[in-house]
Scaffold this motif. Structure first.
Motif, PDB file in Angstrom:
ATOM      1  N   ALA A  89      37.622  41.931  48.592  1.00 24.81           N
ATOM      2  CA  ALA A  89      37.623  40.566  49.121  1.00 24.81           C
ATOM      3  C   ALA A  89      38.730  40.335  50.135  1.00 24.81           C
ATOM      4  O   ALA A  89      38.694  39.362  50.894  1.00 24.81           O
ATOM      5  N   GLY A  90      39.743  41.202  50.138  1.00 21.22           N
ATOM      6  CA  GLY A  90      40.857  41.027  51.061  1.00 21.22           C
ATOM      7  C   GLY A  90      41.914  40.069  50.557  1.00 21.22           C
ATOM      8  O   GLY A  90      42.761  39.590  51.333  1.00 21.22           O
ATOM      9  N   VAL A  91      41.914  39.786  49.252  1.00 22.20           N
ATOM     10  CA  VAL A  91      42.919  38.907  48.658  1.00 22.20           C
ATOM     11  C   VAL A  91      44.244  39.661  48.587  1.00 22.20           C
ATOM     12  O   VAL A  91      44.302  40.824  48.193  1.00 22.20           O
ATOM     13  N   LYS A  92      45.336  38.991  48.974  1.00 26.09           N
ATOM     14  CA  LYS A  92      46.650  39.629  48.996  1.00 26.09           C
ATOM     15  C   LYS A  92      47.698  38.740  48.328  1.00 26.09           C
ATOM     16  O   LYS A  92      47.430  37.556  48.041  1.00 26.09           O
ATOM     17  N   LEU A  93      48.864  39.294  48.087  1.00 25.78           N
ATOM     18  CA  LEU A  93      49.951  38.572  47.421  1.00 25.78           C
ATOM     19  C   LEU A  93      50.858  37.919  48.463  1.00 25.78           C
ATOM     20  O   LEU A  93      51.269  38.559  49.438  1.00 25.78           O
ATOM     21  N   LYS A 149      33.796  33.340  48.433  1.00 27.14           N
ATOM     22  CA  LYS A 149      34.361  34.676  48.203  1.00 27.14           C
ATOM     23  C   LYS A 149      35.583  34.596  47.282  1.00 27.14           C
ATOM     24  O   LYS A 149      35.755  35.419  46.378  1.00 27.14           O
ATOM     25  N   PHE A 150      36.415  33.586  47.507  1.00 30.82           N
ATOM     26  CA  PHE A 150      37.632  33.446  46.698  1.00 30.82           C
ATOM     27  C   PHE A 150      37.300  33.056  45.257  1.00 30.82           C
ATOM     28  O   PHE A 150      37.913  33.553  44.306  1.00 30.82           O
ATOM     29  N   ILE A 151      36.321  32.184  45.082  1.00 30.05           N
ATOM     30  CA  ILE A 151      35.896  31.814  43.729  1.00 30.05           C
ATOM     31  C   ILE A 151      35.391  33.040  42.983  1.00 30.05           C
ATOM     32  O   ILE A 151      35.723  33.251  41.804  1.00 30.05           O
ATOM     33  N   SER A 152      34.612  33.880  43.646  1.00 33.40           N
ATOM     34  CA  SER A 152      34.111  35.102  43.012  1.00 33.40           C
ATOM     35  C   SER A 152      35.263  36.016  42.601  1.00 33.40           C
ATOM     36  O   SER A 152      35.248  36.600  41.511  1.00 33.40           O
TER      37      SER A 152
END
Length: 288
Positions: A215-219, A165-168
């Motif tokens: 994706a739920g990616v955050k800072l 998921k993170f790679i995408s």
């Protein structure tokens, strides 16, 4: 130990030549041993035959390529890992993991995969326990980094889903490792916590904000400060020995005190782009 060291060098040779024909004759020459004794010594030392070890290593690299490198054709993955055809590769892959390569690429079932490689992981940890020499630890000042983070929460054997998921997300946001540093925040020891409690952050360096995303990616931020650091070259399974040395003898002898931030890794080079024994990971322990 003399024989063990020669056999360990053979493991490194295998990892760098998975696309080649690897025979008992060629491997025994690498170990500088008679072919009449090589097979027995290898199996006795590592608890696995050379043929089985080679097969597992080829299928491991192929699994990573299928799951994380969608741009590589299945036929090319087969050839790069020593199989003469896509059909031969597909049979071997399905026999080992219960999924065809195309099915694994679409939806990897990581738990059976993890179970398959558990014995190999234990083998590598055992080898590292017997590795002579000390680890070179330096003290450095780490400059703070802003990072985009995907939080993995759950069993370590399911980390593969979070990585994909993170790679995408990185690809969609033009943040490949060549232009964006890669870190991992390591909150827990997978050997010392319940699987569902395991916490591990996948991080990519960024210079601006991270927009809200599916994706739920955050800072987040990795703060500046002093750190102890050592460079690990080789598979992740072998990281444990260095980390135990850092938290154990090194910390006691140095008199340093720990800072309130977790251990973290910086990934310098990656498997499957490089052979596992050529992976480079810098391990940072935050200090006061």
């Amino acid at each position: 130990m003399h024989y063990r060291q020669r056999l360990q060098q053979t493991l490194s040779y295998i990892g760098s030549h998975l696309q080649d024909e690897l025979t008992v004759d060629s491997l025994s020459r690498q170990a500088n041993l008679s072919k009449y004794h090589f097979h027995r010594l290898f199996s006795l030392t590592f608890g696995i035959t050379p043929a089985d070890y080679i097969r597992l290593q080829r299928l491991k690299r192929a699994s990573y390529q299928l799951a994380y490198r969608s741009e590589i054709r299945i036929l090319d993955i087969a050839l790069e890992n020593g199989y003469q055809s896509a059909e031969a590769f597909s049979r071997a892959f399905k026999t080992s993991f219960g999924q065809s390569p195309s099915s694994f690429r679409k939806l990897p079932q990581w738990q059976p995969w993890f179970d398959k490689y558990r014995a190999l992981t234990l083998l590598r940890e055992q080898i590292m326990k017997q590795k002579p020499g000390e680890i070179a630890v330096n003290t450095v000042f780490f400059a703070k980094r802003q990072v985009a983070v995907l939080e993995h929460r759950g069993a370590p054997e399911l980390l593969g889903h979070s990585i994909a998921k993170f790679i995408s997300w990185r690809k969609a946001n033009n943040l490949p490792p060549k232009v964006s540093e890669t870190f991992n925040l390591v909150y827990d020891d997978p050997h010392a916590c319940e699987g569902q409690d395991f916490r591990f952050d996948l991080c990519a360096g960024v210079t601006g904000e991270v927009e809200e995303n599916a994706a739920g990616v955050k800072l987040k931020e990795i703060p500046e400060g002093r750190c102890a650091v050592f460079r690990h070259i080789g598979p992740d399974e072998n990281l444990r020995a260095g980390i135990e040395y850092l938290y154990g003898p090194w910390l006691e002898q140095s008199g340093e005190q720990l800072r309130d931030f977790p251990l973290f890794f910086q990934r310098v080079s990656f498997f499957p782009e490089v052979a596992e024994q050529e992976m480079i990971t810098d391990v940072f322990l935050p200090l006061r």
